[in-house]
Design a protein around this motif. Structure first.
Motif, PDB file in Angstrom:
ATOM      1  N   LEU A 185       0.831  -1.208   0.000  1.00 26.11           N
ATOM      2  CA  LEU A 185       0.000   0.000   0.000  1.00 26.11           C
ATOM      3  C   LEU A 185       0.862   1.254   0.000  1.00 26.11           C
ATOM      4  O   LEU A 185       0.547   2.239  -0.680  1.00 26.11           O
ATOM      5  N   LEU A 186       1.949   1.236   0.761  1.00 28.51           N
ATOM      6  CA  LEU A 186       2.845   2.388   0.787  1.00 28.51           C
ATOM      7  C   LEU A 186       3.517   2.579  -0.562  1.00 28.51           C
ATOM      8  O   LEU A 186       3.672   3.708  -1.036  1.00 28.51           O
ATOM      9  N   VAL A 191      -3.301   5.884   0.036  1.00 26.89           N
ATOM     10  CA  VAL A 191      -3.565   6.420   1.371  1.00 26.89           C
ATOM     11  C   VAL A 191      -4.876   5.891   1.949  1.00 26.89           C
ATOM     12  O   VAL A 191      -4.916   5.486   3.121  1.00 26.89           O
ATOM     13  N   PRO A 192      -5.993   5.863   1.200  1.00 28.30           N
ATOM     14  CA  PRO A 192      -7.222   5.289   1.775  1.00 28.30           C
ATOM     15  C   PRO A 192      -7.057   3.823   2.175  1.00 28.30           C
ATOM     16  O   PRO A 192      -7.523   3.401   3.242  1.00 28.30           O
ATOM     17  N   GLY A 193      -6.411   3.049   1.315  1.00 27.55           N
ATOM     18  CA  GLY A 193      -6.179   1.645   1.647  1.00 27.55           C
ATOM     19  C   GLY A 193      -5.287   1.488   2.860  1.00 27.55           C
ATOM     20  O   GLY A 193      -5.489   0.592   3.696  1.00 27.55           O
ATOM     21  N   LEU A 194      -4.303   2.371   2.984  1.00 21.12           N
ATOM     22  CA  LEU A 194      -3.398   2.330   4.121  1.00 21.12           C
ATOM     23  C   LEU A 194      -4.156   2.631   5.417  1.00 21.12           C
ATOM     24  O   LEU A 194      -3.951   1.972   6.441  1.00 21.12           O
ATOM     25  N   ALA A 195      -5.055   3.626   5.356  1.00 21.89           N
ATOM     26  CA  ALA A 195      -5.843   3.978   6.546  1.00 21.89           C
ATOM     27  C   ALA A 195      -6.706   2.812   6.982  1.00 21.89           C
ATOM     28  O   ALA A 195      -6.830   2.519   8.187  1.00 21.89           O
ATOM     29  N   GLU A 196      -7.303   2.125   6.009  1.00 20.16           N
ATOM     30  CA  GLU A 196      -8.147   0.973   6.346  1.00 20.16           C
ATOM     31  C   GLU A 196      -7.325  -0.161   6.939  1.00 20.16           C
ATOM     32  O   GLU A 196      -7.724  -0.794   7.924  1.00 20.16           O
ATOM     33  N   ALA A 197      -6.139  -0.415   6.359  1.00 18.01           N
ATOM     34  CA  ALA A 197      -5.302  -1.511   6.837  1.00 18.01           C
ATOM     35  C   ALA A 197      -4.712  -1.226   8.214  1.00 18.01           C
ATOM     36  O   ALA A 197      -4.404  -2.156   8.970  1.00 18.01           O
ATOM     37  N   CYS A 198      -4.543   0.056   8.542  1.00 20.13           N
ATOM     38  CA  CYS A 198      -3.950   0.432   9.837  1.00 20.13           C
ATOM     39  C   CYS A 198      -4.993   0.580  10.944  1.00 20.13           C
ATOM     40  O   CYS A 198      -4.635   0.941  12.076  1.00 20.13           O
ATOM     41  N   ALA A 199      -6.251   0.331  10.619  1.00 23.64           N
ATOM     42  CA  ALA A 199      -7.323   0.571  11.600  1.00 23.64           C
ATOM     43  C   ALA A 199      -7.125  -0.222  12.875  1.00 23.64           C
ATOM     44  O   ALA A 199      -7.474   0.251  13.970  1.00 23.64           O
ATOM     45  N   THR A 200      -6.553  -1.409  12.760  1.00 24.21           N
ATOM     46  CA  THR A 200      -6.380  -2.255  13.946  1.00 24.21           C
ATOM     47  C   THR A 200      -4.989  -2.151  14.557  1.00 24.21           C
ATOM     48  O   THR A 200      -4.695  -2.840  15.534  1.00 24.21           O
ATOM     49  N   VAL A 201      -4.124  -1.314  13.992  1.00 26.27           N
ATOM     50  CA  VAL A 201      -2.767  -1.142  14.522  1.00 26.27           C
ATOM     51  C   VAL A 201      -2.835  -0.187  15.716  1.00 26.27           C
ATOM     52  O   VAL A 201      -3.491   0.851  15.665  1.00 26.27           O
ATOM     53  N   ALA A 208       2.111   6.796  12.957  1.00 24.90           N
ATOM     54  CA  ALA A 208       3.417   6.875  12.299  1.00 24.90           C
ATOM     55  C   ALA A 208       3.360   6.274  10.901  1.00 24.90           C
ATOM     56  O   ALA A 208       3.891   6.837   9.930  1.00 24.90           O
ATOM     57  N   LEU A 209       2.707   5.118  10.755  1.00 16.16           N
ATOM     58  CA  LEU A 209       2.593   4.484   9.442  1.00 16.16           C
ATOM     59  C   LEU A 209       1.790   5.353   8.481  1.00 16.16           C
ATOM     60  O   LEU A 209       2.120   5.476   7.297  1.00 16.16           O
ATOM     61  N   LEU A 210       0.726   5.974   8.990  1.00 10.69           N
ATOM     62  CA  LEU A 210      -0.094   6.845   8.150  1.00 10.69           C
ATOM     63  C   LEU A 210       0.650   8.114   7.741  1.00 10.69           C
ATOM     64  O   LEU A 210       0.315   8.743   6.733  1.00 10.69           O
ATOM     65  N   ALA A 211       1.659   8.500   8.526  1.00 10.04           N
ATOM     66  CA  ALA A 211       2.415   9.713   8.222  1.00 10.04           C
ATOM     67  C   ALA A 211       3.420   9.508   7.098  1.00 10.04           C
ATOM     68  O   ALA A 211       3.807  10.474   6.417  1.00 10.04           O
ATOM     69  N   LEU A 212       3.852   8.280   6.863  1.00  7.24           N
ATOM     70  CA  LEU A 212       4.932   8.038   5.902  1.00  7.24           C
ATOM     71  C   LEU A 212       4.654   8.593   4.509  1.00  7.24           C
ATOM     72  O   LEU A 212       5.541   9.216   3.907  1.00  7.24           O
ATOM     73  N   PRO A 213       3.464   8.413   3.926  1.00 11.60           N
ATOM     74  CA  PRO A 213       3.244   8.964   2.575  1.00 11.60           C
ATOM     75  C   PRO A 213       3.324  10.490   2.518  1.00 11.60           C
ATOM     76  O   PRO A 213       3.558  11.062   1.452  1.00 11.60           O
ATOM     77  N   ARG A 214       3.113  11.151   3.662  1.00  7.82           N
ATOM     78  CA  ARG A 214       3.173  12.615   3.684  1.00  7.82           C
ATOM     79  C   ARG A 214       4.587  13.135   3.888  1.00  7.82           C
ATOM     80  O   ARG A 214       4.843  14.331   3.716  1.00  7.82           O
TER      81      ARG A 214
END
Length: 384
Positions: A185-186, A191-201, A208-214
Motif C-alpha cells: 500500500l505504501l 492512502v485510503p487503503g493504508l488507513a483501512e489496513a492500519c485501523a487495527t494497529v 506513524a505508518l499513516l504519516a509516511l506517505p506525507r
C-alpha cells in the motif's frame, strides 16, 4: 512471421546501438577513473545462486531452464547485483573496501514498467566492505557524476531508508502478512487503503505508518519526521544518516520520500531513486544491501546502484556528429591508403566503396575523398 520478436524484446538498430555503446564507454570510464574495477559475470547461473539473499526478490522475474550437463535448474540473470556480491564474497575475498562495476544484458519474465523492455542493458556499480554513511554518499555522488558525464540532467534524487518502516512494523508487532500488505500500500501511495489496513494497529504506530506517505519533499521533511515519528533508536539513526547526506552534498538535487520502499526485502538502509525531467519513472535505483554475500561465505556491507542503459539512451540528447567520408577502394594506391588510415586514426569514419557501389546506405555521409593531381583531398557532398 519469423522476423517477429517476443513481446517487450527489441533489436537495437545501428543508430541506437551506436548511442548505447558510446554511453556505455562514457559511464564505464567514469567508474574506472574512480577506482571501480570492471567485472563480467555469466548470463547463466544455478538458480539458487541467483536467488540467494538479496536475489530472492527476483524470483518471479527470473527465467528458469534445466542444465543439460548436471540436470540442475539454472536461471537467466534478472539482475547483476547478486552476481557482483558473489564475486566480492567468494572470488576476490578482499579484506578492505572493494569497488566493482559491470554492464550486461539481463532478462525479465515481465517488464518492470509499461515503457520498459524485458532485456534491459544493466550498468551499475557496487561498493563492498564499508558500513558507514560515507559509502552511501560516495555511491550517490558516483551516480550523479555518471549522469553529468553523459550530459543527462537529473530532476531529483529521492532518498529513503527502509529501516524506518522496518522499525515501525517490528514495534507494532505486525505479522508478516500484514507487514507485506502495508508495504504494498505504501509503495502504491494508496492512502485510503493504508488507513483501512492500519485501523487495527495500535497507537502510536498507526499514526506513524499513516504519516509516511506525507513525509515527502526537501530537507525539511527530516525535521518533520523527527517530530511525527516515534523516537525509536533505528528511526533516529536513519534520519541522522539522511541528514548527513544532505549536509555533505548540497550540490545534488536531493529530496526525501520515506514511503518509497522498493526492494524492501533486498535493502536494509539508505535507498535512492534518480529521476530525469519529463520522464515519469525512476531512471536509476540504488541503496544499501548489507549481508548479501553471506550465502557465498562472507557477509559484507554493501551499497550500489544500477540503471538500464537502453532507457538512458532514449533520453540523452542525440549529438550532431560529423558524417562519414566516402572513399574509393585504396587497392594498390598507397597514397590513398595512407590518407584513409590517417583519417581513421583521427577518429573519422571512412567507408571504402566497393566497385560499382556509389553510396553507403545506413550512414550519413557528408564528405568524400577525391583525387586532385597527385593528392587526395576531402570535399563536401552536395545534397540534391
Amino acid at each position: 512471421m519469423n522476423w517477429l520478436l517476443p513481446e517487450y524484446i527489441a533489436d537495437a538498430l545501428p543508430a541506437e546501438a551506436a548511442r548505447i555503446e558510446s554511453l556505455r564507454r562514457q559511464v564505464l570510464d567514469h567508474f574506472k577513473v574512480r577506482g571501480f574495477a570492471y567485472v563480467m559475470p555469466p548470463m547463466l547461473e544455478y538458480l539458487e545462486s541467483l536467488l540467494t539473499g538479496a536475489g530472492q526478490d527476483l524470483k518471479l522475474r527470473t527465467f528458469n531452464l534445466v542444465d543439460q550437463f548436471s540436470g540442475r535448474t539454472m536461471g537467466v540473470r534478472a539482475d547483476i547485483t547478486p552476481q557482483a556480491a558473489r564475486i566480492d564474497a567468494h572470488l576476490l575475498n578482499h579484506q578492505g573496501v572493494t569497488r566493482l562495476c559491470y554492464c550486461g544484458s539481463v532478462l525479465h519474465t515481465l517488464p518492470a514498467t509499461v515503457s520498459a523492455g524485458r532485456e534491459p542493458l544493466q550498468i551499475g556499480a557496487e561498493l563492498y566492505g564499508y558500513a558507514g554513511i560515507e559509502a552511501d554518499l560516495d555511491i550517490i555522488r558516483l551516480l550523479a557524476g555518471a549522469f553529468a558525464a553523459i550530459k543527462l540532467p537529473l530532476a531529483r534524487i529521492d532518498l529513503g531508508h527502509v529501516g524506518i518502516f522496518r522499525a515501525l512494523a517490528e514495534a507494532a508487532g505486525l505479522p508478516p502478512a500484514a507487514e507485506e500488505n502495508l508495504l504494498n500500500l505504501l509503495q502504491d501511495k494508496d492512502v485510503p487503503g493504508l488507513a483501512e489496513a492500519c485501523a487495527t494497529v495500535a497507537a502510536p504506530w498507526r499514526e506513524a505508518l499513516l504519516a509516511l506517505p506525507r513525509l515527502y519533499g526537501g530537507i525539511e521533511v527530516i525535521a518533520r519526521a523527527e517530530a511525527e515519528l516515534p523516537a525509536l533508536p533505528a528511526i533516529a539513526a536513519a534520519l541522522d544518516g539522511l541528514r548527513h547526506i544532505f549536509a555533505a552534498a548540497p550540490e545534488l538535487p536531493l529530496s526525501v520520500d520515506l514511503s518509497d520502499l522498493r526492494g524492501y526485502h533486498y535493502h536494509n538502509g539508505v535507498v535512492f531513486a534518480a529521476y530525469c525531467p519529463g520522464y515519469p519513472a525512476a531512471i536509476a535505483l540504488g541503496g544499501r544491501y548489507d549481508g548479501a554475500g553471506q550465502a557465498f561465505g562472507r557477509a559484507r556491507p554493501a551499497t550500489g546502484f544500477s540503471m538500464d542503459l537502453r532507457e538512458v539512451a532514449r533520453l540523452v540528447p542525440v549529438p550532431c556528429a560529423a558524417g562519414a567520408i566516402l572513399a574509393p577502394v585504396a587497392g594498390a594506391d598507397m597514397t590513398l591508403a595512407a590518407q584513409i588510415a590517417a583519417l581513421r586514426g583521427q577518429g573519422e569514419v571512412v567507408v571504402e566503396l566497393l566497385p560499382g557501389e556509389t553510396a553507403c546506405e545506413g550512414l550519413r555521409c557528408d564528405r568524400k575523398l577525391v583525387r586532385v593531381g597527385e593528392r587526395w583531398i576531402i570535399e563536401a557532398i552536395q545534397e540534391d
